[in-house]
Motif scaffolding. Structure first.
Motif, mmCIF file in Angstrom:
data_model
loop_
_atom_site.group_PDB
_atom_site.id
_atom_site.type_symbol
_atom_site.label_atom_id
_atom_site.label_comp_id
_atom_site.label_asym_id
_atom_site.label_seq_id
_atom_site.Cartn_x
_atom_site.Cartn_y
_atom_site.Cartn_z
ATOM 1 N N THR A 409 0.802 -1.217 0.000
ATOM 2 C CA THR A 409 0.000 0.000 0.000
ATOM 3 C C THR A 409 0.836 1.268 0.000
ATOM 4 O O THR A 409 0.343 2.340 -0.366
ATOM 5 N N GLY A 410 2.100 1.174 0.471
ATOM 6 C CA GLY A 410 2.903 2.381 0.647
ATOM 7 C C GLY A 410 2.644 3.069 1.974
ATOM 8 O O GLY A 410 3.301 4.044 2.314
ATOM 9 N N ASP A 411 1.662 2.550 2.744
ATOM 10 C CA ASP A 411 1.356 3.106 4.064
ATOM 11 C C ASP A 411 2.110 2.335 5.141
ATOM 12 O O ASP A 411 2.284 1.112 5.051
ATOM 13 N N LEU A 412 2.528 3.033 6.167
ATOM 14 C CA LEU A 412 3.164 2.418 7.334
ATOM 15 C C LEU A 412 2.133 2.264 8.442
ATOM 16 O O LEU A 412 1.267 3.129 8.629
ATOM 17 N N GLY A 413 2.228 1.155 9.192
ATOM 18 C CA GLY A 413 1.288 0.973 10.280
ATOM 19 C C GLY A 413 1.502 -0.319 11.020
ATOM 20 O O GLY A 413 2.494 -1.025 10.813
ATOM 21 N N HIS A 414 0.532 -0.662 11.874
ATOM 22 C CA HIS A 414 0.607 -1.898 12.636
ATOM 23 C C HIS A 414 -0.791 -2.378 12.987
ATOM 24 O O HIS A 414 -1.778 -1.621 12.899
ATOM 25 N N LEU A 415 -0.897 -3.649 13.387
ATOM 26 C CA LEU A 415 -2.136 -4.257 13.851
ATOM 27 C C LEU A 415 -2.050 -4.501 15.351
ATOM 28 O O LEU A 415 -0.986 -4.841 15.876
ATOM 29 N N ASP A 416 -3.187 -4.324 16.050
ATOM 30 C CA ASP A 416 -3.195 -4.699 17.454
ATOM 31 C C ASP A 416 -3.757 -6.110 17.610
ATOM 32 O O ASP A 416 -4.085 -6.784 16.628
ATOM 33 N N ALA A 417 -3.890 -6.578 18.834
ATOM 34 C CA ALA A 417 -4.317 -7.951 19.090
ATOM 35 C C ALA A 417 -5.747 -8.213 18.651
ATOM 36 O O ALA A 417 -6.137 -9.368 18.439
ATOM 37 N N ASP A 418 -6.563 -7.153 18.485
ATOM 38 C CA ASP A 418 -7.955 -7.305 18.062
ATOM 39 C C ASP A 418 -8.155 -7.065 16.570
ATOM 40 O O ASP A 418 -9.274 -6.914 16.107
ATOM 41 N N ASN A 419 -7.059 -7.020 15.827
ATOM 42 C CA ASN A 419 -7.088 -6.826 14.373
ATOM 43 C C ASN A 419 -7.533 -5.423 13.968
ATOM 44 O O ASN A 419 -8.051 -5.221 12.860
ATOM 45 N N ASN A 420 -7.353 -4.464 14.858
ATOM 46 C CA ASN A 420 -7.534 -3.060 14.484
ATOM 47 C C ASN A 420 -6.253 -2.581 13.814
ATOM 48 O O ASN A 420 -5.145 -2.865 14.295
ATOM 49 N N LEU A 421 -6.419 -1.858 12.713
ATOM 50 C CA LEU A 421 -5.271 -1.384 11.938
ATOM 51 C C LEU A 421 -4.973 0.067 12.280
ATOM 52 O O LEU A 421 -5.887 0.897 12.353
ATOM 53 N N PHE A 422 -3.709 0.368 12.470
ATOM 54 C CA PHE A 422 -3.275 1.732 12.770
ATOM 55 C C PHE A 422 -2.336 2.201 11.659
ATOM 56 O O PHE A 422 -1.369 1.507 11.325
ATOM 57 N N ILE A 423 -2.635 3.367 11.086
ATOM 58 C CA ILE A 423 -1.801 3.955 10.036
ATOM 59 C C ILE A 423 -0.924 5.014 10.681
ATOM 60 O O ILE A 423 -1.431 5.921 11.365
ATOM 61 N N THR A 424 0.374 4.908 10.470
ATOM 62 C CA THR A 424 1.271 5.883 11.089
ATOM 63 C C THR A 424 1.913 6.822 10.078
ATOM 64 O O THR A 424 2.571 7.785 10.471
ATOM 65 N N GLY A 425 1.735 6.583 8.802
ATOM 66 C CA GLY A 425 2.301 7.492 7.813
ATOM 67 C C GLY A 425 2.500 6.810 6.477
ATOM 68 O O GLY A 425 2.094 5.663 6.257
ATOM 69 N N ARG A 426 3.096 7.527 5.569
ATOM 70 C CA ARG A 426 3.425 6.999 4.244
ATOM 71 C C ARG A 426 4.917 6.720 4.194
ATOM 72 O O ARG A 426 5.728 7.508 4.701
ATOM 73 N N ALA A 427 5.271 5.612 3.575
ATOM 74 C CA ALA A 427 6.695 5.277 3.457
ATOM 75 C C ALA A 427 7.450 6.408 2.785
ATOM 76 O O ALA A 427 8.562 6.777 3.186
ATOM 77 N N LYS A 428 6.834 7.004 1.757
ATOM 78 C CA LYS A 428 7.519 8.068 1.030
ATOM 79 C C LYS A 428 7.478 9.408 1.772
ATOM 80 O O LYS A 428 8.175 10.344 1.393
ATOM 81 N N ASP A 429 6.660 9.491 2.840
ATOM 82 C CA ASP A 429 6.558 10.735 3.600
ATOM 83 C C ASP A 429 7.537 10.796 4.768
ATOM 84 O O ASP A 429 7.565 11.784 5.504
ATOM 85 N N LEU A 430 8.311 9.740 4.968
ATOM 86 C CA LEU A 430 9.286 9.752 6.055
ATOM 87 C C LEU A 430 10.219 10.961 5.930
ATOM 88 O O LEU A 430 10.680 11.290 4.836
ATOM 89 N N ILE A 431 10.460 11.603 7.043
ATOM 90 C CA ILE A 431 11.419 12.704 7.096
ATOM 91 C C ILE A 431 12.749 12.108 7.556
ATOM 92 O O ILE A 431 12.811 11.483 8.617
#
Length: 589
Positions: A409-431
């Motif tokens: 997807t090009g998006d950065l993120g993680h899953l929690d134990a309940d399968n909720n998805l968290f988006i933390t940014g775009r790979a290309k948006d890293l500073i």
């Protein structure tokens, strides 16, 4: 054609629409608000919608007579009005729909329509408020001049001969013959997108892709036949066309279209709670900027007891917005996450549990999500998606965008134990500061936690030593004031990762957004590039030089420098190399 007894039995979009008409023909499919001041609307039943789609499909098929073996293509340049829905589903029934953003330039539209091999253009007719028809005429002429066949132009409104509604009246409203209809793996539409990287492309959607989105809607949104939902998003965007649009059809819901401008109409936002009361709206929402504007408007005496929950998506939802929605409405805000390459759906609300602020939504079958590089629950990495909603590729691109069925997807993120998805940014948006990777979301979430801040966006400021320095742009809540120093102190106090603390914070009246309301970070990068060049030149004694940052059609950033100094060009060449920028020098008199 085969009669189906359940929405989920449909194998193509046309079958789904026919099911809705057969089972819920008298229910309202579309309520189009022609005005909210005063209130004026037009309603269309599911039976009437099906009949109009049948008529439009026959009209389009007549125009495909010279397209040979391929399924003909209908490019659509319309706001979110009933004719857009009719044209979209009719085109998909007998050919391929190509909904396009009417705000694109004529050159961009010509390029996309040429790539799509457009046979028909359905566009908003001439009117004093837009140049859509003039663009459509220009595109048709350009395509003909470049050796192709000029597409047939059909207008919706305006004083021209080829009128969509009048032409429909000449066609039969009978169901379409089986031999005209597509299979599940046939292409239903081309939706334009920048892809995960690179130049804009046309993403292929099969009927199966789009039906997967519709089924996800009925499986997660708890919508019942006759429920009203507001669709204020444009139809060239997958959320407007497929999540809110096709999903509502699968649920046999009443889709409320709040004027041709949708949520871009200030009066719609100002009267949103009255709209909820008037049409007994069960679910509303949109992009975070729209939702923030809604909850920034007093409910007053409006009875909004019909509202069950609200949704936000299309961009990261500020943490503070969840609390704002509950405080103002008494209902929860849930997030939805999708992308064009997945027909709009990856994560949906889990209404069985309380909303999880910060989550982009819940992952459930048949969607699969893999976090590349993650070894444990909660580990971050690039989000990869697999499932029947994932598209087959881009038009004209032979390379497979998938790896064993997985889409990056090009998006950065993680899953929690309940399968909720968290988006933390775009790979290309890293500073990247001196080799240190900084996720912009860390800065943005911190600043959005400040009570005065509505939205925040962090980007890199080009720097000759560190490569990039983090800077943040913020938009305040209405009637709120705060100093830059206070925001800087807030960041210092709440960001543990010291290199991520912004070196500058800029307060803007409004953050730049795209046509669908997403924060447009390239515009912010143009500002930082301009500032970096101007400051560097000033430090070297070029006080009378003008610098202007701009976003190129390719998505890249260029800084134009104008000045009369003899050695300006040579200095800018060195500066471009040091800062990693494109600098164009124009001599001034």
């Amino acid at each position: 054609m085969t009669t189906i007894t359940s929405a989920t039995d449909a194998t193509n979009v046309y079958e789904l629409l026919n099911w809705a008409a057969d089972q819920h023909g008298d229910r309202t499919a579309l309520t189009y608000l022609t005005s909210v001041n005063p209130w004026q609307d037009v309603t269309i039943s599911y039976q009437a919608l099906q009949q109009s789609v049948n008529r439009a499909a026959r009209l389009f098929r007549q125009s495909f007579s010279e397209s040979g073996e391929r399924r003909g293509v209908v490019s659509i340049l319309l706001p979110n009005i009933p004719q857009n829905h009719i044209a979209l589903w009719a085109a998909e029934a007998v050919g391929v729909a190509n909904p396009l953003n009417p705000l694109l330039s004529a050159d961009a539209l010509a390029s996309l329509m040429a790539k799509a091999e457009t046979d028909v253009i359905v566009a908003l007719g001439p009117n004093p408020f837009s140049d859509i028809w003039q663009k459509a005429e220009s595109v048709a002429a350009t395509l003909a001049e470049n050796g192709g066949k000029a597409p047939r132009l059909i207008a919706v409104g305006g004083e021209v001969e080829s009128q969509f509604d009048a032409l429909l009246a000449e066609q039969s409203a009978d169901e379409l013959p089986d031999e005209w209809l597509p299979a599940g793996d046939d292409v239903a539409a081309y939706f334009h997108t920048g892809g995960t990287t690179g130049m804009p492309k046309l993403a292929l959607h099969t009927h199966t892709n789009q039906l997967c989105t519709a089924f996800a809607y009925i499986n997660t949104m708890a919508s019942q036949p006759g429920d009203a939902g507001v669709n204020g998003l444009p139809m060239f965007h997958v959320a407007g066309a497929l999540v809110n649009g096709l999903g509502a059809i699968a649920a046999a819901a009443n889709m409320v279209l709040p004027t041709a401008l949708g949520f871009r109409d200030p009066q719609v936002i100002a009267k949103h709670w009255e709209l909820v009361e008037r049409y007994k709206v069960c679910v509303s929402g949109g992009i975070p900027t729209s939702v923030a504007a809604m909850v920034g408007t007093p409910v007053g005496d409006a009875d909004i007891s019909s509202l069950r929950f609200m949704v936000g998506g299309g961009a990261p939802v500020p943490a503070s917005l969840y609390g704002d929605v509950e405080r103002v409405t008494g209902v929860s805000l849930y997030s939805i996450y999708g992308m064009t390459e997945c027909a709009g759906v990856i994560a949906m609300p889990n209404l069985d549990k309380p909303t999880v602020p910060g989550s982009a939504g819940h992952i459930s079958a048949p969607v699969e999500v893999l976090i590349d590089g993650a070894k444990h629950v909660g580990d971050s990495g690039e989000i990869c998606v697999r499932g029947p909603m994932v598209f087959p590729g881009y038009l004209g691109h032979d390379e497979d965008p998938l790896a064993e069925g997985w889409l990056r997807t090009g998006d950065l993120g993680h899953l929690d134990a309940d399968n909720n998805l968290f988006i933390t940014g775009r790979a290309k948006d890293l500073i990247i500061r001196s080799g240190h990777n900084i996720d912009p979301a860390m800065i943005e979430h911190c600043l959005e936690d400040h009570p005065a801040v509505a939205l925040a966006a962090a980007v890199g400021w080009p720097d000759d030593y560190a490569g990039e320095l983090p800077v943040a742009f913020v938009q305040l809540h209405p009637d709120q004031t705060v100093s830059v120093d206070e925001l800087m102190n807030h960041a210092q106090d709440h960001i543990d990762e010291r290199p991520a603390c912004p070196k500058r914070i800029v307060i803007l009246e409004a953050l730049p957004v795209t046509a669908v309301g997403k924060i447009h970070k390239p515009s912010l990068r143009a500002i930082t590039a301009e500032g970096a060049v101007a400051e560097s030149l000033a430090d070297q004694g070029f006080a009378d030089v003008l610098a202007k940052g701009q976003v190129l059609a390719s998505g890249g950033i260029e800084v134009e420098v104008a000045g009369s100094a003899e050695n300006l060009a040579a200095v800018c060449d060195r500066l471009a190399s040091v800062l990693g920028l494109t600098i164009k020098v124009e001599a001034s008199c």
